[in-house]
Motif scaffolding. Structure first.
Motif, PDB file in Angstrom:
ATOM      1  N   LEU A   1      -3.822   2.921   0.713  1.00 62.31           N
ATOM      2  CA  LEU A   1      -3.527   4.310   0.386  1.00 62.31           C
ATOM      3  C   LEU A   1      -4.806   5.024  -0.031  1.00 62.31           C
ATOM      4  CD1 LEU A   1      -0.633   2.935   0.128  1.00 62.31           C
ATOM      5  CD2 LEU A   1      -0.091   4.828  -1.406  1.00 62.31           C
ATOM      6  N   THR A   2      -4.982   6.235   0.462  1.00 61.10           N
ATOM      7  CA  THR A   2      -6.119   7.081   0.109  1.00 61.10           C
ATOM      8  C   THR A   2      -5.601   8.341  -0.562  1.00 61.10           C
ATOM      9  OG1 THR A   2      -7.386   6.252   2.009  1.00 61.10           O
ATOM     10  CG2 THR A   2      -8.146   8.286   0.984  1.00 61.10           C
ATOM     11  N   ASP A   3      -6.080   8.633  -1.746  1.00 59.78           N
ATOM     12  CA  ASP A   3      -5.590   9.775  -2.525  1.00 59.78           C
ATOM     13  C   ASP A   3      -4.071   9.721  -2.686  1.00 59.78           C
ATOM     14  OD1 ASP A   3      -8.169  10.832  -2.802  1.00 59.78           O
ATOM     15  OD2 ASP A   3      -8.022  11.897  -0.889  1.00 59.78           O
ATOM     16  N   GLY A   4      -3.560   8.508  -2.865  1.00 58.16           N
ATOM     17  CA  GLY A   4      -2.147   8.326  -3.166  1.00 58.16           C
ATOM     18  C   GLY A   4      -1.202   8.283  -1.977  1.00 58.16           C
ATOM     19  N   SER A   5      -1.730   8.303  -0.734  1.00 56.97           N
ATOM     20  CA  SER A   5      -0.837   8.269   0.418  1.00 56.97           C
ATOM     21  C   SER A   5      -1.475   7.552   1.597  1.00 56.97           C
ATOM     22  CB  SER A   5      -0.433   9.689   0.827  1.00 56.97           C
ATOM     23  OG  SER A   5      -1.542  10.403   1.322  1.00 56.97           O
TER      24      SER A   5
ATOM     25  N   GLY B   1       5.935  14.276  22.016  1.00 56.42           N
ATOM     26  CA  GLY B   1       5.707  14.886  20.716  1.00 56.42           C
ATOM     27  C   GLY B   1       4.886  13.971  19.823  1.00 56.42           C
ATOM     28  N   GLN B   2       4.039  14.560  18.992  1.00 57.28           N
ATOM     29  CA  GLN B   2       3.190  13.797  18.079  1.00 57.28           C
ATOM     30  C   GLN B   2       3.830  13.788  16.687  1.00 57.28           C
ATOM     31  OE1 GLN B   2       0.640  12.183  19.431  1.00 57.28           O
ATOM     32  NE2 GLN B   2       1.106  13.196  21.390  1.00 57.28           N
ATOM     33  N   TYR B   3       3.918  12.611  16.095  1.00 58.84           N
ATOM     34  CA  TYR B   3       4.613  12.449  14.814  1.00 58.84           C
ATOM     35  C   TYR B   3       3.753  11.643  13.836  1.00 58.84           C
ATOM     36  CZ  TYR B   3       8.669  14.149  17.325  1.00 58.84           C
ATOM     37  OH  TYR B   3       9.513  14.930  18.060  1.00 58.84           O
ATOM     38  N   SER B   4       4.083  11.777  12.560  1.00 53.46           N
ATOM     39  CA  SER B   4       3.400  11.022  11.507  1.00 53.46           C
ATOM     40  C   SER B   4       4.420  10.529  10.489  1.00 53.46           C
ATOM     41  CB  SER B   4       2.350  11.874  10.789  1.00 53.46           C
ATOM     42  OG  SER B   4       1.316  12.266  11.673  1.00 53.46           O
ATOM     43  N   LEU B   5       4.230   9.318  10.033  1.00 56.29           N
ATOM     44  CA  LEU B   5       4.992   8.773   8.912  1.00 56.29           C
ATOM     45  C   LEU B   5       4.040   8.710   7.726  1.00 56.29           C
ATOM     46  CD1 LEU B   5       7.366   7.322   7.546  1.00 56.29           C
ATOM     47  CD2 LEU B   5       6.523   5.190   8.530  1.00 56.29           C
ATOM     48  N   ILE B   6       4.411   9.384   6.647  1.00 55.11           N
ATOM     49  CA  ILE B   6       3.543   9.458   5.467  1.00 55.11           C
ATOM     50  C   ILE B   6       4.228   8.768   4.295  1.00 55.11           C
ATOM     51  CG2 ILE B   6       2.325  11.002   3.882  1.00 55.11           C
ATOM     52  CD1 ILE B   6       2.489  13.112   6.166  1.00 55.11           C
ATOM     53  N   ILE B   7       3.513   7.861   3.658  1.00 50.95           N
ATOM     54  CA  ILE B   7       4.016   7.103   2.511  1.00 50.95           C
ATOM     55  C   ILE B   7       3.178   7.475   1.300  1.00 50.95           C
ATOM     56  CG2 ILE B   7       4.491   4.789   1.601  1.00 50.95           C
ATOM     57  CD1 ILE B   7       4.383   3.859   4.611  1.00 50.95           C
ATOM     58  N   SER B   8       3.834   7.991   0.263  1.00 52.65           N
ATOM     59  CA  SER B   8       3.119   8.439  -0.934  1.00 52.65           C
ATOM     60  C   SER B   8       3.735   7.822  -2.183  1.00 52.65           C
ATOM     61  CB  SER B   8       3.177   9.965  -1.057  1.00 52.65           C
ATOM     62  OG  SER B   8       2.674  10.587   0.104  1.00 52.65           O
ATOM     63  N   GLY B   9       2.882   7.455  -3.133  1.00 52.43           N
ATOM     64  CA  GLY B   9       3.379   6.967  -4.417  1.00 52.43           C
ATOM     65  C   GLY B   9       3.828   5.522  -4.371  1.00 52.43           C
ATOM     66  N   GLY B  10       4.718   5.167  -5.328  1.00 49.91           N
ATOM     67  CA  GLY B  10       5.111   3.769  -5.470  1.00 49.91           C
ATOM     68  C   GLY B  10       3.986   2.966  -6.085  1.00 49.91           C
ATOM     69  N   PRO B  11       4.000   1.641  -5.914  1.00 47.85           N
ATOM     70  CA  PRO B  11       2.901   0.822  -6.428  1.00 47.85           C
ATOM     71  C   PRO B  11       1.549   1.290  -5.905  1.00 47.85           C
ATOM     72  CG  PRO B  11       4.754  -0.555  -5.874  1.00 47.85           C
ATOM     73  CD  PRO B  11       5.107   0.823  -5.403  1.00 47.85           C
ATOM     74  N   GLY B  12       1.536   1.810  -4.661  1.00 45.70           N
ATOM     75  CA  GLY B  12       0.417   2.609  -4.180  1.00 45.70           C
ATOM     76  C   GLY B  12      -0.908   1.947  -3.916  1.00 45.70           C
ATOM     77  N   VAL B  13      -0.938   0.655  -3.576  1.00 47.66           N
ATOM     78  CA  VAL B  13      -2.202   0.030  -3.203  1.00 47.66           C
ATOM     79  C   VAL B  13      -2.308  -0.058  -1.684  1.00 47.66           C
ATOM     80  CG1 VAL B  13      -3.633  -2.037  -3.354  1.00 47.66           C
ATOM     81  CG2 VAL B  13      -2.331  -1.258  -5.346  1.00 47.66           C
ATOM     82  N   LYS B  14      -1.281  -0.620  -1.053  1.00 46.09           N
ATOM     83  CA  LYS B  14      -1.238  -0.699   0.409  1.00 46.09           C
ATOM     84  C   LYS B  14       0.151  -0.308   0.903  1.00 46.09           C
ATOM     85  CE  LYS B  14      -4.881  -4.173   0.962  1.00 46.09           C
ATOM     86  NZ  LYS B  14      -5.249  -5.489   1.569  1.00 46.09           N
ATOM     87  N   ALA B  15       0.236  -0.017   2.204  1.00 47.16           N
ATOM     88  CA  ALA B  15       1.500   0.446   2.777  1.00 47.16           C
ATOM     89  C   ALA B  15       1.709  -0.148   4.162  1.00 47.16           C
ATOM     90  CB  ALA B  15       1.527   1.968   2.852  1.00 47.16           C
ATOM     91  N   GLY B  16       3.001  -0.294   4.506  1.00 46.29           N
ATOM     92  CA  GLY B  16       3.388  -0.731   5.844  1.00 46.29           C
ATOM     93  C   GLY B  16       4.573   0.082   6.314  1.00 46.29           C
ATOM     94  N   MET B  17       4.944  -0.052   7.595  1.00 49.16           N
ATOM     95  CA  MET B  17       5.982   0.815   8.136  1.00 49.16           C
ATOM     96  C   MET B  17       6.759   0.163   9.266  1.00 49.16           C
ATOM     97  SD  MET B  17       4.754   1.681  11.349  1.00 49.16           S
ATOM     98  CE  MET B  17       5.107   3.368  11.832  1.00 49.16           C
TER      99      MET B  17
END
Length: 204
Positions: free
Chosen positions: A113-117, A67-83
């Motif tokens: 983050l691009t367009d907030g996510s 199965g194909q999955y995605s983890l999406i991170i939106s908002g918060g300080p919103g400059v960079k993200a990790g998982m």
């Protein structure tokens, strides 16, 4: 069906930064499957708002299916993200920008983050045993100032039901205790009656 690992409450997550405490190239053990506090370990925190963390993908698979999955991170300080993503009993496969670390997935580098996510894609191979398997995910949204403060995290889980495989092995009952005592009771009673009969014959 069995439930693999019950739900765990949201925990603080140490995922991205450039400070001495940073794990900018990824970290495992912070997905929410394990109860580990980032605050206690001296990592990220202090952000004014938490990001929204979402897991997307199929909630039902057949044994052996990918199965194909995605983890999406939106908002918060919103400059960079990790998982960090983990699951028990199934196999995770890294996608673009992620890697395996001790059987779990984490980022190779913080994602802007691009367009907030920010989106991290990965896949999961369903095991051969039927059951409900829980995917645990954590996402960190950071302000990009190379410091451990002013950052925030969020958690998400997703249950995946696997069918078409073998059923889980039944749990064996304890061979001791009452069960053993009950199964041995007829033999004990026969021995008692035989002793009483022999005693009566001797008296006669």
């Amino acid at each position: 069906m069995r439930s693999i690992l019950p739900s765990v409450g949201a925990v603080a997550v140490c995922l991205v930064a450039g400070s001495a405490f940073a794990n900018s190239t990824g970290i495992n053990g912070r997905s929410g499957k394990q109860s580990v506090s980032c605050t206690a370990s001296g990592c990220h925190g202090g952000g004014a708002s938490a990001p929204t963390v979402t897991l997307e993908g199929p909630t039902a698979l057949t044994a052996g299916q990918t199965g194909q999955y995605s983890l999406i991170i939106s908002g918060g300080p919103g400059v960079k993200a990790g998982m960090n993503v983990a699951v028990d009993g199934a196999t995770l496969t890294a996608g673009s920008g992620t890697k395996l670390m001790s059987g779990e997935l984490t980022h190779t580098l913080p994602r802007t983050l691009t367009d907030g996510s920010a989106r991290f894609d990965f896949s999961l191979v369903a095991p051969a045993t039927n059951g409900t398997y829980k995917v645990y995910a954590a996402g960190n949204s950071v302000n990009g100032d190379s410091d451990a403060t002013g950052d925030s995290h969020g958690n998400a889980t997703l249950d995946v039901v696997v069918t078409g495989g073998s059923d889980p092995a039944p749990i064996k009952e304890d061979e001791g205790g009452c069960s053993a005592a009950t199964s041995g009771a007829p033999a004990v009673l026969i021995a008692v009656f035989a002793a009483l009969a022999a005693r009566r014959r001797r008296k006669a």
